[in-house]
Design a protein around this motif. Structure first.
Motif, PDB file in Angstrom:
ATOM      1  N   ALA A  50       0.825  -1.212   0.000  1.00 61.34           N
ATOM      2  CA  ALA A  50       0.000   0.000   0.000  1.00 61.34           C
ATOM      3  C   ALA A  50       0.857   1.258   0.000  1.00 61.34           C
ATOM      4  O   ALA A  50       0.509   2.261  -0.638  1.00 61.34           O
ATOM      5  CB  ALA A  50      -0.932  -0.007   1.209  1.00 61.34           C
ATOM      6  N   LEU A  51       1.983   1.225   0.708  1.00 54.43           N
ATOM      7  CA  LEU A  51       2.868   2.387   0.753  1.00 54.43           C
ATOM      8  C   LEU A  51       3.582   2.601  -0.576  1.00 54.43           C
ATOM      9  O   LEU A  51       3.779   3.730  -1.020  1.00 54.43           O
ATOM     10  CB  LEU A  51       3.890   2.215   1.874  1.00 54.43           C
ATOM     11  N   GLN A  52       3.997   1.515  -1.213  1.00 52.71           N
ATOM     12  CA  GLN A  52       4.771   1.613  -2.443  1.00 52.71           C
ATOM     13  C   GLN A  52       3.894   1.799  -3.680  1.00 52.71           C
ATOM     14  O   GLN A  52       4.349   2.373  -4.673  1.00 52.71           O
ATOM     15  CB  GLN A  52       5.636   0.354  -2.615  1.00 52.71           C
ATOM     16  N   ALA A  53       2.678   1.303  -3.635  1.00 51.07           N
ATOM     17  CA  ALA A  53       1.796   1.370  -4.809  1.00 51.07           C
ATOM     18  C   ALA A  53       0.411   1.841  -4.378  1.00 51.07           C
ATOM     19  O   ALA A  53      -0.557   1.070  -4.429  1.00 51.07           O
ATOM     20  CB  ALA A  53       1.726   0.002  -5.480  1.00 51.07           C
ATOM     21  N   PRO A  54       0.292   3.092  -3.940  1.00 53.47           N
ATOM     22  CA  PRO A  54      -0.998   3.581  -3.429  1.00 53.47           C
ATOM     23  C   PRO A  54      -2.113   3.572  -4.474  1.00 53.47           C
ATOM     24  O   PRO A  54      -3.287   3.483  -4.115  1.00 53.47           O
ATOM     25  CB  PRO A  54      -0.670   5.004  -2.966  1.00 53.47           C
ATOM     26  N   ARG A  55      -1.774   3.668  -5.752  1.00 56.44           N
ATOM     27  CA  ARG A  55      -2.807   3.607  -6.790  1.00 56.44           C
ATOM     28  C   ARG A  55      -3.341   2.189  -6.967  1.00 56.44           C
ATOM     29  O   ARG A  55      -4.473   1.987  -7.428  1.00 56.44           O
ATOM     30  CB  ARG A  55      -2.251   4.121  -8.123  1.00 56.44           C
ATOM     31  N   LEU A  56      -2.520   1.211  -6.629  1.00 58.98           N
ATOM     32  CA  LEU A  56      -2.910  -0.190  -6.784  1.00 58.98           C
ATOM     33  C   LEU A  56      -3.799  -0.669  -5.645  1.00 58.98           C
ATOM     34  O   LEU A  56      -4.806  -1.344  -5.864  1.00 58.98           O
ATOM     35  CB  LEU A  56      -1.657  -1.069  -6.868  1.00 58.98           C
ATOM     36  N   VAL A  57      -3.431  -0.322  -4.416  1.00 64.49           N
ATOM     37  CA  VAL A  57      -4.127  -0.854  -3.238  1.00 64.49           C
ATOM     38  C   VAL A  57      -5.277   0.076  -2.873  1.00 64.49           C
ATOM     39  O   VAL A  57      -5.074   1.202  -2.417  1.00 64.49           O
ATOM     40  CB  VAL A  57      -3.157  -1.028  -2.057  1.00 64.49           C
ATOM     41  N   ARG A  58      -6.487  -0.425  -3.035  1.00 63.43           N
ATOM     42  CA  ARG A  58      -7.695   0.359  -2.773  1.00 63.43           C
ATOM     43  C   ARG A  58      -8.092   0.304  -1.304  1.00 63.43           C
ATOM     44  O   ARG A  58      -8.684   1.243  -0.772  1.00 63.43           O
ATOM     45  CB  ARG A  58      -8.828  -0.172  -3.645  1.00 63.43           C
ATOM     46  N   GLY A  59      -7.796  -0.792  -0.635  1.00 65.57           N
ATOM     47  CA  GLY A  59      -8.129  -0.938   0.776  1.00 65.57           C
ATOM     48  C   GLY A  59      -7.310  -2.049   1.389  1.00 65.57           C
ATOM     49  O   GLY A  59      -6.797  -2.930   0.683  1.00 65.57           O
ATOM     50  N   LEU A  60      -7.157  -2.009   2.719  1.00 65.78           N
ATOM     51  CA  LEU A  60      -6.372  -3.000   3.443  1.00 65.78           C
ATOM     52  C   LEU A  60      -7.214  -3.681   4.507  1.00 65.78           C
ATOM     53  O   LEU A  60      -7.985  -3.020   5.218  1.00 65.78           O
ATOM     54  CB  LEU A  60      -5.174  -2.353   4.132  1.00 65.78           C
ATOM     55  N   VAL A  61      -7.034  -4.990   4.631  1.00 67.76           N
ATOM     56  CA  VAL A  61      -7.545  -5.740   5.773  1.00 67.76           C
ATOM     57  C   VAL A  61      -6.339  -6.410   6.410  1.00 67.76           C
ATOM     58  O   VAL A  61      -5.650  -7.207   5.767  1.00 67.76           O
ATOM     59  CB  VAL A  61      -8.593  -6.788   5.361  1.00 67.76           C
ATOM     60  N   LEU A  62      -6.052  -6.056   7.652  1.00 64.21           N
ATOM     61  CA  LEU A  62      -4.853  -6.521   8.349  1.00 64.21           C
ATOM     62  C   LEU A  62      -5.280  -7.426   9.497  1.00 64.21           C
ATOM     63  O   LEU A  62      -5.873  -6.977  10.479  1.00 64.21           O
ATOM     64  CB  LEU A  62      -4.052  -5.323   8.852  1.00 64.21           C
ATOM     65  N   ALA A  63      -4.981  -8.710   9.373  1.00 65.83           N
ATOM     66  CA  ALA A  63      -5.458  -9.712  10.320  1.00 65.83           C
ATOM     67  C   ALA A  63      -4.322 -10.249  11.176  1.00 65.83           C
ATOM     68  O   ALA A  63      -3.321 -10.747  10.649  1.00 65.83           O
ATOM     69  CB  ALA A  63      -6.141 -10.863   9.572  1.00 65.83           C
ATOM     70  N   SER A  64      -4.465 -10.124  12.482  1.00 63.78           N
ATOM     71  CA  SER A  64      -3.523 -10.710  13.446  1.00 63.78           C
ATOM     72  C   SER A  64      -2.079 -10.301  13.160  1.00 63.78           C
ATOM     73  O   SER A  64      -1.166 -11.129  13.157  1.00 63.78           O
ATOM     74  CB  SER A  64      -3.625 -12.244  13.440  1.00 63.78           C
ATOM     75  N   GLY A  65      -1.880  -9.020  12.919  1.00 63.39           N
ATOM     76  CA  GLY A  65      -0.573  -8.566  12.466  1.00 63.39           C
ATOM     77  C   GLY A  65       0.414  -8.230  13.566  1.00 63.39           C
ATOM     78  O   GLY A  65       0.076  -8.087  14.741  1.00 63.39           O
ATOM     79  N   TYR A  66       1.667  -8.127  13.144  1.00 63.50           N
ATOM     80  CA  TYR A  66       2.786  -7.701  13.985  1.00 63.50           C
ATOM     81  C   TYR A  66       3.372  -6.468  13.316  1.00 63.50           C
ATOM     82  O   TYR A  66       3.876  -6.533  12.196  1.00 63.50           O
ATOM     83  CB  TYR A  66       3.826  -8.821  14.073  1.00 63.50           C
ATOM     84  N   TYR A  67       3.282  -5.300  13.992  1.00 65.10           N
ATOM     85  CA  TYR A  67       3.591  -4.031  13.349  1.00 65.10           C
ATOM     86  C   TYR A  67       4.702  -3.235  14.029  1.00 65.10           C
ATOM     87  O   TYR A  67       5.263  -2.328  13.422  1.00 65.10           O
ATOM     88  CB  TYR A  67       2.338  -3.151  13.302  1.00 65.10           C
ATOM     89  N   TYR A  68       4.999  -3.539  15.284  1.00 65.78           N
ATOM     90  CA  TYR A  68       5.956  -2.752  16.063  1.00 65.78           C
ATOM     91  C   TYR A  68       6.989  -3.693  16.687  1.00 65.78           C
ATOM     92  O   TYR A  68       6.659  -4.801  17.113  1.00 65.78           O
ATOM     93  CB  TYR A  68       5.231  -1.967  17.154  1.00 65.78           C
TER      94      TYR A  68
END
Length: 323
Positions: free
Chosen positions: A148-166
């Protein structure tokens, strides 16, 4: 003289015994790999991107939806959960085996989430996808965010399940590191690691679902033997070792996500702490939605598939905020 002779008396048999044990382990690993691939052949198609052969599955018609699995698993993780069949009634669902998993290649290199994202962006271009909703699970959420960060025109929406972010201290990173090291890691994953993995697998899978029980469908249908092949062991170890460092870089950009984001997690996830990960991400991503399913563990797409499907539909229906 006698002492030196005595040392040779036990040293030579010990070395021969060790070599024989490693040889037997290597033969076992190769045999089990062939059996696993015979019992679980490719379920999709192949395409090549930048010299990397990717295995992917495509089902259904409609708005494109890309599914990205977590560490250690493969396409069948989403298939066995049932969400692919459900979502394919309304979407063009595309599921990739990430590099090194299932039947996708993994050349030597640093397979960061951004490297995955670059590869998938080009793969989707080959498939004629210009916009898509992207669902990532666990390690796959990092790839989804990077895409999503690299291709914002490509990714219309995100669903993030059980993620590790920090970044946090994680024992699995330390335990996985030796298998990720070229040389010693290659020896381990072709000999003792498959054996050790087979012994530890039941407890590991139990921990992924805890405190909920393992669904019968998963226990019956998921090809766990595929997880113990040498290439997949390397991929899993490299991803585990990379997990903490890559979040250090990515976390600085979460506020730049300017699209519909639905974060979903089990309320009792024992792999990715809900407060330190999903709740914190919800705070850092403006306009995001947070769904916490009480009593559920890390494998939320198996334990509450209807909630994950609903999260996808909400991400699909929401209008992208104005830039």
């Amino acid at each position: 003289m006698t002492r030196r002779t005595d040392s040779r008396t036990w040293l030579v048999p010990a070395l021969l015994g060790s070599a024989a044990a490693l040889g037997a382990s290597a033969l076992y690993a190769a045999t089990m790999t062939r059996r696993a691939e015979r019992e679980t052949p490719p379920v999709g198609s192949f395409l090549t991107v930048d010299g990397v052969r990717l295995h992917y599955l495509e089902r259904g018609q409609g708005e494109p939806l890309v599914l990205i699995h977590g560490n250690g698993t493969l396409i069948q993780d989403f298939l066995v959960s049932g969400i692919v069949d459900d979502l394919a009634t309304r979407h063009r669902v595309i599921v990739f085996d990430r590099p090194g998993y299932g039947y996708s290649d993994r050349p030597r290199g640093f397979w960061t989430p951004r490297a995955h994202a670059k590869l998938f962006q080009k793969a989707l271009q080959q498939l004629g996808v210009t916009q898509a909703v992207v669902l990532g699970h666990s390690w796959g959420t990092l790839v989804a965010v990077a895409l999503a960060l690299q291709a914002p025109r490509l990714v219309r929406g995100l669903v993030l399940a059980s993620g590790y972010y920090y970044p946090t201290l994680r024992a699995d990173v330390i335990l996985a590191s030796p298998v990720a090291i070229p040389g010693i890691g290659d020896l381990l994953r072709h000999t003792v690691s498959p054996l050790a993995g087979r012994l530890m697998m039941p407890a590991m899978i139990k921990g992924l679902f805890a405190p909920a029980t393992i669904p019968e469908r998963f226990a019956r249908s998921f090809p766990t033997a595929m997880m113990l092949r040498p290439l997949q062991l390397r991929a899993s170890a490299e991803d585990a070792a990379m997990m903490t460092p890559v979040t250090v870089e990515l976390q600085a950009h979460y506020g730049d996500l300017n699209l519909p984001v639905v974060i979903i997690t089990g309320g009792d996830d024992q792999i990715a702490d809900v407060g330190r990960q999903s709740r914190r991400l919800h705070h850092d991503v403006p306009g995001s939605e947070l769904v916490i399913v009480p009593g559920m563990g890390h494998m939320i797409h198996h334990l509450a598939p209807e909630r994950v499907v609903a999260a996808v539909e909400r991400a699909s229906e929401r209008i992208r905020p104005a830039a």
